[in-house]
Design a protein around this motif. Structure first.
Motif, short mmCIF file in Angstrom:
data_model
loop_
_atom_site.label_atom_id
_atom_site.label_comp_id
_atom_site.label_asym_id
_atom_site.label_seq_id
_atom_site.Cartn_x
_atom_site.Cartn_y
_atom_site.Cartn_z
N ALA A 172 0.90 -1.17 0.01
CA ALA A 172 0.00 0.01 0.08
C ALA A 172 0.80 1.39 0.12
CB ALA A 172 -1.12 0.04 1.18
N ILE A 173 0.34 2.33 -0.65
CA ILE A 173 1.05 3.56 -0.73
C ILE A 173 -0.07 4.65 -0.25
CG2 ILE A 173 1.84 5.23 -2.42
CD1 ILE A 173 2.76 2.93 -4.27
N ALA A 174 0.49 5.56 0.47
CA ALA A 174 -0.47 6.59 1.14
C ALA A 174 -0.39 7.89 0.11
CB ALA A 174 -0.04 6.92 2.47
N PRO A 175 -1.73 8.13 -0.50
CA PRO A 175 -1.56 9.22 -1.17
C PRO A 175 -2.26 10.54 -0.47
CG PRO A 175 -3.78 7.86 -1.37
CD PRO A 175 -2.72 7.11 -0.60
N LEU A 176 -1.16 11.52 -0.57
CA LEU A 176 -1.43 12.60 0.27
C LEU A 176 -1.72 13.95 -0.65
CD1 LEU A 176 1.75 12.14 2.81
CD2 LEU A 176 -0.82 11.49 3.08
N GLY A 177 -2.78 14.23 -0.39
CA GLY A 177 -3.16 15.54 -1.02
C GLY A 177 -3.06 16.68 0.01
N LEU A 178 -2.16 17.29 0.13
CA LEU A 178 -1.76 18.29 1.18
C LEU A 178 -1.82 19.84 0.78
CD1 LEU A 178 1.94 16.68 1.88
CD2 LEU A 178 -0.24 16.19 3.01
N HIS A 179 -2.03 20.50 2.05
CA HIS A 179 -2.21 21.80 2.07
C HIS A 179 -0.58 22.18 1.75
CE1 HIS A 179 -1.90 26.05 3.39
NE2 HIS A 179 -3.05 26.21 2.89
N LEU A 180 -0.41 23.17 0.95
CA LEU A 180 0.86 23.80 0.76
C LEU A 180 1.89 24.05 1.85
CD1 LEU A 180 2.91 24.34 -1.49
CD2 LEU A 180 2.07 26.74 -1.72
N SER A 181 1.34 24.42 2.82
CA SER A 181 2.04 24.48 4.39
C SER A 181 3.00 23.37 4.83
CB SER A 181 1.14 24.94 5.38
OG SER A 181 0.24 23.98 5.61
N TRP A 182 2.39 22.30 4.31
CA TRP A 182 3.07 20.78 4.81
C TRP A 182 4.40 20.85 4.14
CZ3 TRP A 182 1.73 18.19 8.80
CH2 TRP A 182 0.47 18.16 9.29
N LEU A 183 4.77 21.23 3.01
CA LEU A 183 5.84 21.36 2.20
C LEU A 183 6.91 22.48 2.58
CD1 LEU A 183 4.36 20.15 -1.22
CD2 LEU A 183 5.36 18.61 0.88
N ASP A 184 6.49 23.23 3.46
CA ASP A 184 7.07 24.54 3.90
C ASP A 184 8.14 24.11 4.92
OD1 ASP A 184 8.08 26.96 4.99
OD2 ASP A 184 6.11 27.99 4.24
N THR A 185 9.45 24.26 4.79
CA THR A 185 10.19 24.11 5.83
C THR A 185 10.16 24.68 7.01
OG1 THR A 185 12.18 25.68 4.97
CG2 THR A 185 12.32 23.45 4.39
N ASN A 186 9.57 25.78 7.16
CA ASN A 186 9.04 26.78 8.44
C ASN A 186 7.91 26.46 9.17
OD1 ASN A 186 11.64 28.13 8.29
ND2 ASN A 186 10.97 29.46 6.67
N ARG A 187 7.13 25.39 8.37
CA ARG A 187 5.68 25.24 8.77
C ARG A 187 5.69 23.61 9.25
NH1 ARG A 187 2.47 28.84 4.88
NH2 ARG A 187 0.61 28.48 6.31
N GLY A 188 5.26 22.92 8.01
CA GLY A 188 4.84 21.63 8.36
C GLY A 188 5.75 20.44 7.83
N LEU A 189 6.75 20.78 7.16
CA LEU A 189 7.62 20.02 6.68
C LEU A 189 8.43 18.82 7.64
CD1 LEU A 189 8.65 18.69 3.99
CD2 LEU A 189 10.59 20.25 4.15
N THR A 190 8.96 19.56 8.79
CA THR A 190 9.27 18.69 9.79
C THR A 190 8.27 17.69 10.39
OG1 THR A 190 10.87 20.40 10.36
CG2 THR A 190 10.54 18.42 12.24
N THR A 191 7.14 18.15 10.59
CA THR A 191 6.26 17.18 11.18
C THR A 191 5.68 16.18 10.10
OG1 THR A 191 5.30 18.96 12.39
CG2 THR A 191 3.75 16.92 12.25
N LEU A 192 5.69 16.66 8.84
CA LEU A 192 5.36 15.57 7.84
C LEU A 192 6.39 14.39 7.81
CD1 LEU A 192 3.71 14.59 5.28
CD2 LEU A 192 5.11 16.25 4.04
N LYS A 193 7.55 14.93 7.85
CA LYS A 193 8.62 13.83 7.60
C LYS A 193 8.70 12.88 8.72
CE LYS A 193 12.74 15.61 6.92
NZ LYS A 193 14.00 16.29 6.73
N GLU A 194 8.46 13.41 9.99
CA GLU A 194 8.65 12.51 11.10
C GLU A 194 7.36 11.57 11.22
OE1 GLU A 194 8.35 15.50 14.44
OE2 GLU A 194 10.47 15.98 14.67
N GLN A 195 6.20 12.06 10.86
CA GLN A 195 5.04 11.19 10.76
C GLN A 195 5.15 10.18 9.72
OE1 GLN A 195 2.38 11.21 12.73
NE2 GLN A 195 3.13 12.85 13.90
N VAL A 196 5.59 10.44 8.32
CA VAL A 196 6.05 9.61 7.38
C VAL A 196 6.95 8.35 7.90
CG1 VAL A 196 6.67 9.22 5.40
CG2 VAL A 196 4.89 10.86 5.65
N GLU A 197 7.99 8.93 8.34
CA GLU A 197 9.04 8.14 8.77
C GLU A 197 8.56 7.03 10.25
OE1 GLU A 197 12.37 10.28 9.83
OE2 GLU A 197 12.83 10.71 7.95
#
Length: 67
Positions: A30-55
């Motif tokens: 299975a692969i998780a399809p993620l339709g994300l708000h742009l803020s999730w890809l911002d290094t100053n906003r959600g990217l760290t949390t996104l990386k931690e959750q995916v890992e």
């Protein structure tokens, strides 16, 4: 397999965790399809949390555009 998943709004950590948990329960193929708000890809906003959750979930992801 890529199941349906909803949009993950800005700061919706619970929604992100829900998708990743559901996909993990489907097994190795299975692969998780993620339709994300742009803020999730911002290094100053959600990217760290996104990386931690995916890992932590240990599942592959696919990020696509959301219209």
């Amino acid at each position: 397999m890529m199941p349906d998943a909803g949009y993950v709004a800005e700061g919706d950590t619970a929604g992100l965790e829900s998708i990743l948990t559901r996909v993990r329960s489907l097994g190795e193929d299975a692969i998780a399809p993620l339709g994300l708000h742009l803020s999730w890809l911002d290094t100053n906003r959600g990217l760290t949390t996104l990386k931690e959750q995916v890992e932590a979930a240990g599942v592959p992801i696919a990020i696509g555009p959301v219209n």
